[in-house]
Design a protein around this motif. Structure first.
Motif, mmCIF file in Angstrom:
data_model
loop_
_atom_site.group_PDB
_atom_site.id
_atom_site.type_symbol
_atom_site.label_atom_id
_atom_site.label_comp_id
_atom_site.label_asym_id
_atom_site.label_seq_id
_atom_site.Cartn_x
_atom_site.Cartn_y
_atom_site.Cartn_z
ATOM 1 N N ARG A 1 -2.416 -3.589 5.194
ATOM 2 C CA ARG A 1 -1.353 -2.599 4.993
ATOM 3 C C ARG A 1 -0.242 -3.195 4.129
ATOM 4 O O ARG A 1 0.257 -2.558 3.200
ATOM 5 C CB ARG A 1 -0.789 -2.136 6.329
ATOM 6 C CG ARG A 1 0.326 -1.089 6.152
ATOM 7 C CD ARG A 1 0.850 -0.562 7.468
ATOM 8 N NE ARG A 1 1.254 -1.566 8.409
ATOM 9 C CZ ARG A 1 2.448 -2.186 8.392
ATOM 10 N NH1 ARG A 1 3.340 -1.888 7.475
ATOM 11 N NH2 ARG A 1 2.739 -3.081 9.303
ATOM 12 N N GLU A 2 0.155 -4.442 4.432
ATOM 13 C CA GLU A 2 1.210 -5.084 3.650
ATOM 14 C C GLU A 2 0.794 -5.248 2.187
ATOM 15 O O GLU A 2 1.592 -4.998 1.277
ATOM 16 C CB GLU A 2 1.559 -6.444 4.264
ATOM 17 C CG GLU A 2 2.266 -6.329 5.598
ATOM 18 C CD GLU A 2 2.372 -7.652 6.330
ATOM 19 O OE1 GLU A 2 1.892 -8.681 5.804
ATOM 20 O OE2 GLU A 2 2.925 -7.662 7.444
ATOM 21 N N VAL B 1 0.914 -1.809 0.547
ATOM 22 C CA VAL B 1 2.290 -1.384 0.278
ATOM 23 C C VAL B 1 2.833 -2.118 -0.949
ATOM 24 O O VAL B 1 3.474 -1.515 -1.813
ATOM 25 C CB VAL B 1 3.190 -1.618 1.513
ATOM 26 C CG1 VAL B 1 4.659 -1.492 1.168
ATOM 27 C CG2 VAL B 1 2.821 -0.643 2.621
ATOM 28 N N LEU C 1 0.786 4.586 6.191
ATOM 29 C CA LEU C 1 1.356 4.349 4.863
ATOM 30 C C LEU C 1 2.003 5.616 4.330
ATOM 31 O O LEU C 1 1.546 6.726 4.616
ATOM 32 C CB LEU C 1 0.253 3.899 3.914
ATOM 33 C CG LEU C 1 -0.392 2.566 4.296
ATOM 34 C CD1 LEU C 1 -1.587 2.301 3.400
ATOM 35 C CD2 LEU C 1 0.604 1.443 4.176
#
Length: 110
Positions: free
Chosen positions: A44-45, A48, A108
């Motif tokens: 996810r990081e 992003v 997200l």
């Protein structure tokens, strides 16, 4: 009387051993879940960050085009396809639809 105590002690020992085995299985499941959570948080990081870079590049291109002559597309088709492919790999998705679902699962932004 001594036989009854020995029987109860054996039952208690068996129960303790069963509970230890169950705790060991639960610990293994917990460890696997923690590894999966860490992997998804990292994905996810990274996603992003990739989206932020893409947005920044798109904004820069759009601003430059606004000053000159507006164009309908901010990214080339090749760049778009490459970025989508990279995001699909990070999301472990086989299709854009599945990537969208996984992105939603990770919370997200759209």
């Amino acid at each position: 009387m001594l036989g009854l105590l020995e029987t109860r002690e054996a039952a208690a020992r068996e129960r303790v051993e069963d509970l230890r085995e169950a705790a060991a299985r639960a610990a293994a499941v917990l460890e696997a879940a923690e590894i999966e959570l860490d992997r998804r948080m990292i994905a996810r990081e990274e996603l992003v960050e990739a989206l932020a870079v893409s947005a920044a590049e798109t904004t820069a291109v759009t601003e430059a085009e606004t000053e000159a002559e507006p164009a309908p597309v901010a990214l080339s088709l090749r760049t778009y396809r490459r970025r989508v492919a990279e995001l699909m790999v990070k999301l472990e998705a086989d299709s854009r639809y599945q990537a969208g679902l996984r992105a939603g699962e990770l919370g997200l932004p759209r």
